[in-house]
Design an enzyme around this catalytic site. Structure first.
Site, PDB file in Angstrom:
ATOM      1  N   HIS A 159       0.837  -1.219   0.000  1.00  0.00           N
ATOM      2  CA  HIS A 159       0.000   0.000   0.000  1.00  0.00           C
ATOM      3  C   HIS A 159       0.865   1.259   0.000  1.00  0.00           C
ATOM      4  CE1 HIS A 159      -3.475  -2.537   1.401  1.00  0.00           C
ATOM      5  NE2 HIS A 159      -2.481  -3.200   1.979  1.00  0.00           N
ATOM      6  N   SER A 281      13.880  21.757 -16.224  1.00  0.00           N
ATOM      7  CA  SER A 281      12.638  22.498 -16.463  1.00  0.00           C
ATOM      8  C   SER A 281      12.983  23.795 -17.186  1.00  0.00           C
ATOM      9  CB  SER A 281      11.980  22.796 -15.120  1.00  0.00           C
ATOM     10  OG  SER A 281      11.245  23.999 -15.177  1.00  0.00           O
ATOM     11  N   ASN A 289      14.331  16.120 -13.716  1.00  0.00           N
ATOM     12  CA  ASN A 289      13.103  15.349 -13.948  1.00  0.00           C
ATOM     13  C   ASN A 289      13.366  13.984 -14.597  1.00  0.00           C
ATOM     14  OD1 ASN A 289      11.508  17.449 -12.949  1.00  0.00           O
ATOM     15  ND2 ASN A 289      11.462  18.463 -14.941  1.00  0.00           N
ATOM     16  N   GLN A 325      -8.164  -2.865 -42.501  1.00  0.00           N
ATOM     17  CA  GLN A 325      -6.953  -2.120 -42.847  1.00  0.00           C
ATOM     18  C   GLN A 325      -6.452  -1.326 -41.636  1.00  0.00           C
ATOM     19  OE1 GLN A 325      -6.521  -0.108 -46.748  1.00  0.00           O
ATOM     20  NE2 GLN A 325      -6.764   1.777 -45.591  1.00  0.00           N
TER      21      GLN A 325
HETATM   22  N1  ARG Z   1      -4.666  -2.156 -47.733  1.00  0.00           N
HETATM   23  C1  ARG Z   1      -5.577  -3.216 -47.662  1.00  0.00           C
HETATM   24  C2  ARG Z   1      -5.679  -3.735 -46.216  1.00  0.00           C
HETATM   25  O1  ARG Z   1      -4.855  -3.443 -45.436  1.00  0.00           O
HETATM   26  C3  ARG Z   1      -5.119  -4.321 -48.533  1.00  0.00           C
HETATM   27  C4  ARG Z   1      -6.195  -5.277 -48.891  1.00  0.00           C
HETATM   28  C5  ARG Z   1      -7.139  -4.648 -49.820  1.00  0.00           C
HETATM   29  N2  ARG Z   1      -8.133  -5.564 -50.205  1.00  0.00           N
HETATM   30  C6  ARG Z   1      -9.325  -5.205 -50.717  1.00  0.00           C
HETATM   31  N3  ARG Z   1     -10.139  -6.163 -50.987  1.00  0.00           N
HETATM   32  N4  ARG Z   1      -9.637  -3.949 -50.906  1.00  0.00           N
HETATM   33  O2  ARG Z   1      -6.627  -4.396 -45.880  1.00  0.00           O
END
Ligand code: ARG
Length: 434
Positions: A159, A281, A289, A325
């Site tokens: 603690h 600082s 720091n 993505q």
């Molecule tokens: N840049 C895309 C990703 O990271 C690549 C795959 C794209 N595939 C698609 N069917 N649009 O997912």
């Protein structure tokens, strides 16, 4: 942006604003991945040759062009920029530009969906091994301090309140074991995702008997992701496991950062961090720091945030979705944050000065109460009675000998039995298995 790989020559494609929105940061993120994409492209092409769909000449020409692309990327003669939708398109554009017809044959039997999966997988496995190595380097640095200060007393807190006499050896050995645990999980996670998605194409396979096993072997994978829909479903989920393993390392680093910032404050003054790990600082001339330790601590929140992003993304029906993505940015950002912070642990540890005199001074008489109660009950009194008796006489408790208390703490793993050799053997056996 140049014409996308999916343009069919008739009808219009989305305008620049739409294209840039869809590409997002991909072209920049793919700079990290394109080397792995080239490696996987090479394996795919050799696989096509083995089943007679590319000639030896074509394969040779593609291999040389891919080598050239790798060299150009290495010395900056080729930059992945917004001329391309992503790294995959850049590779194909380069091959078509160099080779014409043969370049246009490369994408037979694969999709960008399995292409991005395999490149990400190869990158992640390597990154996890690197992180495991960083973790073991950190364990070795903690081990050196544990050995040097094995029996030097320091207060043990629960603690954040003074509890019992402990030692620098115990404190540092806790990090040796923590970093080993993290390295083990990183290694296991790298093994768990060591499965080859290439050859699953868009998520439904193709009407050619691809040599998937041969391709997987060439790329160093342990086994195939068999089912193409499952392969797609690992996107984001495998990344999440990688980040989760990295987070385990990050939380050990965070705790170390916390301990060091706390113990470097004048209220404790148990440690002084090296000049190279300290800042000043802009207004207060007196300040010193611990920014490095603080930012090491903060990297866990970067990984935690990235894990949150992935948890939200992995919420889709079967099949590829462009949402996925966005898993790329989270993965790269999270892994990079842990890699940078864990890499500094050895320097921060080996550069700091420990004030063992201050630690000793901070061990006050009440901290010997538990030792005393245990002694009484070893002598025959029931522990609860001993506890109460010592508790009633706390104010009268004499100052004990902290060094003796540390040397008497013989329960396995405790100050007098840290088992540093055993921990060291674990570090080195992990290092061998990476
Ligand atoms: N840049 C895309 C990703 O990271 C690549 C795959 C794209 N595939 C698609 N069917 N649009 O997912």
């Amino acid at each position: 942006m140049s014409e996308p790989v999916w343009a069919k020559g008739a009808g219009s494609v989305p305008d620049n604003e739409m294209m840039r929105f869809m590409a997002g940061d991909d072209v920049v993120l793919d700079r990290e991945l394109i080397g792995y994409d080239i490696t996987a492209t090479l394996a795919h092409v050799r696989g096509l040759e083995r089943i007679g769909l590319l000639s030896g000449d074509e394969t040779g020409a593609i291999e040389r062009a891919l080598d050239e692309l790798r060299a150009r990327l290495g010395d900056g003669r080729f930059t992945l920029d917004d001329r391309y939708e992503d790294g995959h398109s850049a590779i194909e554009a380069f091959l078509v530009d160099r080779l014409g017809e043969a370049g246009k044959r490369v994408h037979l039997g694969r999709s960008r969906n399995d292409q991005v999966l395999v490149a990400t997988r190869l990158y992640t496995i390597e990154a996890l091994h690197r992180l495991a190595e960083r973790s073991l380097d950190a364990a070795r640095a903690a081990l050196a301090l544990a050995r040097k200060h094995e029996l030097d007393p320091m207060p043990g807190y629960t603690h954040l309140q003074r509890a019992v006499p402990s030692s620098v050896g115990l404190w540092m050995a806790s990090y040796v074991e923590g970093f080993c645990d993290a390295a083990e999980l990183l290694r296991l996670s790298a093994g768990w995702i060591n499965t080859c998605p290439l050859g699953t194409a868009a998520g439904y396979g193709v009407n050619i008997a691809l040599d998937r096993e041969g391709v997987a072997r060439e790329l160093g994978f342990d086994r195939l992701l068999i089912n193409p829909m499952h392969a797609q479903a690992t996107r984001g989920a495998h990344e999440l496991q990688a980040l989760s393993a990295a987070w385990q390392l990050a939380q050990v680093v965070r705790r170390l950062g916390w301990d060091l910032t706390l113990f470097a404050s004048a209220e404790f003054a148990f440690v002084t961090l090296a000049d190279e790990a300290s800042t000043g600082s802009s207004i207060m001339p007196n300040k010193r720091n611990p920014d490095v330790a603080e930012l090491m601590r903060a990297s866990a929140s970067v990984v935690g945030g990235a894990m949150g992003e992935l948890q939200q993304l992995v919420s889709l029906p079967s099949g590829y979705h462009r949402d996925l993505q966005l898993s790329k940015g989270a993965l790269l950002r999270g892994l990079r944050a842990v890699e940078r912070s864990s890499a500094l642990v050895p320097r921060v540890l080996s550069g700091m000065t420990l004030h063992t005199d201050r630690m000793l001074d901070a061990i006050d008489p009440p901290m010997f109460a538990t030792d005393r109660a245990v002694e009484l009950s070893v002598g025959g009194m029931a522990f609860r009675d001993a506890y109460k008796q010592v508790g009633r006489e706390l104010d009268a408790l004499a100052q004990g000998n902290a060094g003796a208390s540390v040397r008497a703490r013989v329960s396995p793993g405790a100050c007098a039995d840290l088992r540093l050799n055993e921990l060291e053997a674990w570090v080195e056996s992990l290092a061998e298995r990476l």
